[in-house]
Every structure is written in C-alpha cells, then in structure tokens.
Design a protein around this motif. Structure first.
Motif, PDB file in Angstrom:
ATOM      1  N   TRP A 196      -1.124  -2.788  23.417  1.00 30.23           N
ATOM      2  CA  TRP A 196      -1.257  -2.842  24.648  1.00 30.23           C
ATOM      3  C   TRP A 196      -1.745  -1.657  25.401  1.00 30.23           C
ATOM      4  N   VAL A 197      -1.051  -0.559  25.315  1.00 28.90           N
ATOM      5  CA  VAL A 197      -1.288   0.826  26.003  1.00 28.90           C
ATOM      6  C   VAL A 197      -2.430   1.366  25.709  1.00 28.90           C
ATOM      7  N   ALA A 198      -2.964   1.133  24.391  1.00 28.69           N
ATOM      8  CA  ALA A 198      -4.020   1.674  23.698  1.00 28.69           C
ATOM      9  C   ALA A 198      -5.385   0.879  24.448  1.00 28.69           C
ATOM     10  N   ALA A 199      -4.978  -0.487  24.501  1.00 33.17           N
ATOM     11  CA  ALA A 199      -5.977  -1.436  24.776  1.00 33.17           C
ATOM     12  C   ALA A 199      -6.596  -1.072  26.361  1.00 33.17           C
ATOM     13  N   THR A 200      -5.567  -0.495  27.153  1.00 30.37           N
ATOM     14  CA  THR A 200      -6.046  -0.415  28.420  1.00 30.37           C
ATOM     15  C   THR A 200      -7.200   0.804  28.600  1.00 30.37           C
ATOM     16  N   ASP A 201      -7.059   1.500  27.566  1.00 30.59           N
ATOM     17  CA  ASP A 201      -8.457   2.711  27.738  1.00 30.59           C
ATOM     18  C   ASP A 201      -9.483   2.541  26.478  1.00 30.59           C
ATOM     19  N   GLU A 202      -9.317   1.369  25.722  1.00 29.89           N
ATOM     20  CA  GLU A 202     -10.070   1.230  24.779  1.00 29.89           C
ATOM     21  C   GLU A 202     -11.103  -0.174  24.788  1.00 29.89           C
ATOM     22  N   PRO A 203     -12.202  -0.313  25.296  1.00 31.74           N
ATOM     23  CA  PRO A 203     -12.821  -1.325  25.501  1.00 31.74           C
ATOM     24  C   PRO A 203     -12.962  -2.193  24.339  1.00 31.74           C
ATOM     25  N   GLN A 204     -13.377  -1.523  23.201  1.00 37.07           N
ATOM     26  CA  GLN A 204     -13.142  -2.225  21.948  1.00 37.07           C
ATOM     27  C   GLN A 204     -11.950  -3.002  21.707  1.00 37.07           C
ATOM     28  N   LEU A 205     -10.906  -2.730  22.063  1.00 33.18           N
ATOM     29  CA  LEU A 205      -9.504  -3.268  21.470  1.00 33.18           C
ATOM     30  C   LEU A 205      -9.010  -4.128  22.551  1.00 33.18           C
ATOM     31  N   HIS A 206      -9.625  -3.863  23.966  1.00 34.10           N
ATOM     32  CA  HIS A 206      -9.018  -4.549  25.013  1.00 34.10           C
ATOM     33  C   HIS A 206      -9.358  -6.254  24.815  1.00 34.10           C
ATOM     34  N   ALA A 207     -10.564  -6.483  24.556  1.00 29.53           N
ATOM     35  CA  ALA A 207     -10.696  -8.045  24.339  1.00 29.53           C
ATOM     36  C   ALA A 207     -10.088  -8.797  23.472  1.00 29.53           C
ATOM     37  N   ARG A 208      -9.770  -8.140  22.262  1.00 31.77           N
ATOM     38  CA  ARG A 208      -9.027  -8.658  21.033  1.00 31.77           C
ATOM     39  C   ARG A 208      -7.766  -8.724  21.554  1.00 31.77           C
ATOM     40  N   VAL A 209      -7.260  -7.731  22.084  1.00 34.51           N
ATOM     41  CA  VAL A 209      -5.755  -7.666  22.386  1.00 34.51           C
ATOM     42  C   VAL A 209      -5.458  -8.566  23.247  1.00 34.51           C
ATOM     43  N   THR A 210      -6.239  -8.822  24.246  1.00 37.18           N
ATOM     44  CA  THR A 210      -5.988  -9.922  25.336  1.00 37.18           C
ATOM     45  C   THR A 210      -6.211 -11.220  24.719  1.00 37.18           C
ATOM     46  N   GLU A 211      -7.083 -11.551  23.952  1.00 34.55           N
ATOM     47  CA  GLU A 211      -7.185 -12.678  23.370  1.00 34.55           C
ATOM     48  C   GLU A 211      -5.788 -13.007  22.423  1.00 34.55           C
TER      49      GLU A 211
END
Length: 209
Positions: A125-140
């Motif tokens: 979650w923390v990484a996804a706040t700064d990594e756009p490629q992770l953000h969408a996948r983590v959120t979904e």
C-alpha cells in the motif's frame, strides 16, 4: 539393407523437445516463479519496499538475478505479480479458517491481520502511493479482498446483516483489526492486543446476538 528410417513422433514439431522433456522444464519454471513470488512477499514484510530489490528477492529465492528477470523483466513486473499473490494468499487464509465459537473466530481473524501476509500488504500500500504502475493494481485487488473479507467474516461470526447496524459492526471490527495490524509494524503489540481482542469479542457477541 539397413533398417527403415523411423517417422518422427506425431506429437513433435520441428525444434520442440519431446513432451516428456518439456513438462519437467515447465514444472521447474513454475516452481521458480512461485519461489520468486514468495520471496518477494517475505522481503516486503521484513524489509519494506526500499529494501526489496530484484537482487535481494532473487538471493532469497535461491535463483540468479538473470533467472528472476527471465520471469519478471522489471521490478514493477515482479511486485505487480506479488500484489496479486499476496491478495490471493490473504483470501485463501481467510477462507481456510474453520467454523468455531465467535471469540475464537474473532482472535483468528485478528491473527491474519497481524501476520506476515498483512504486513506485506501494508508495505505494498505504501509503495503504491508513489508507484503509478502498482497503484491501480493494488487498489483493484484490495477492493476485491476487502469485499471477500467482509463476506467471510460475516459467515464466521454468524452475523445477520438484515439487522440494522450489524453490517457496520462487522466493518468496524475489520477496521479495528487493520489498525492492530498497522501497530505491529513498529513493535510486538501482542501484550496490549490480547486483552483488546478479548474485549472486542465480548462486544461483538452482545452486538450480534
């Protein structure tokens, strides 16, 4: 006269190994991929995002960096796959909890939220706040896991959501469990957490009937 030439085996195509040879290679490839994903999750839980490089993950998985990059060409590829792996394992762990008396079910659910899988999820979650490629996948995936977690918790607690306030009570319990999981990132919160969970089990027992 020499022996007649044998026809090629019907299941072979030019340039392909026999199926009996390909199968072990595919099995080894799947096993390597699984080790890399498990290593990525454990690295995240222990080292956080900054410390979880491809090289570190490869060493923990017992494979070369080249082998790791064969399966996951970039760090983002590796940890995007790890996101899904964590989500699947968290859902599987929750589904695997047995039916048991409500106080025991409450403690078992909290244990999942304070264990290594949830710690890995928090780092993602923390990484996804700064990594756009992770953000969408983590959120979904977190939305999916959240829905499934709520549904399974309702079943484990034998809660009747047709009764006003029960849905909010269950969700409040899950939010509390996440908060306890967050507290474990800094210190071993077990001494404080144990009486809190016991008290919450009594509250839920009264609230859910």
């Amino acid at each position: 006269m020499g022996a007649p030439a044998r026809s090629p085996a019907p299941d072979l195509a030019p340039g392909l190994a026999p199926r009996s040879d390909r199968a072990p290679k595919q099995d080894r490839s799947r096993a390597t991929r699984q080790r890399l994903l498990e290593a990525a999750v454990s690295c995240l839980a222990e080292l956080g995002w900054a410390g979880s490089t491809v090289t570190v993950v490869a060493v923990r998985a017992g494979v070369s960096r080249g082998a790791a990059q064969h399966h996951f060409p970039t760090r983002e590829d590796l940890f995007t796959a790890a996101v899904e792996h964590v989500a699947e394992q968290r859902s599987a762990a929750l589904r695997a909890l047995p039916r048991q008396p409500r106080p025991a079910a409450v403690a078992a659910i909290v244990d999942l939220y304070t264990g290594p899988l949830f710690r890995a999820a928090l780092h993602l979650w923390v990484a996804a706040t700064d990594e756009p490629q992770l953000h969408a996948r983590v959120t979904e995936l977190e939305a999916r896991v959240g829905r499934e977690s709520h549904r399974i918790t309702v079943e484990l607690l034998a809660a009747d959501e047709s009764v006003p306030g029960v849905r909010e009570t269950v969700q409040g319990f899950l939010d509390m469990a996440r908060g306890l999981g967050l507290a474990t990132l800094l210190t071993d919160d077990t001494p404080r957490r144990t009486p809190v969970v016991t008290h919450w089990a009594r509250i839920l027992d009264r609230a859910l009937g």
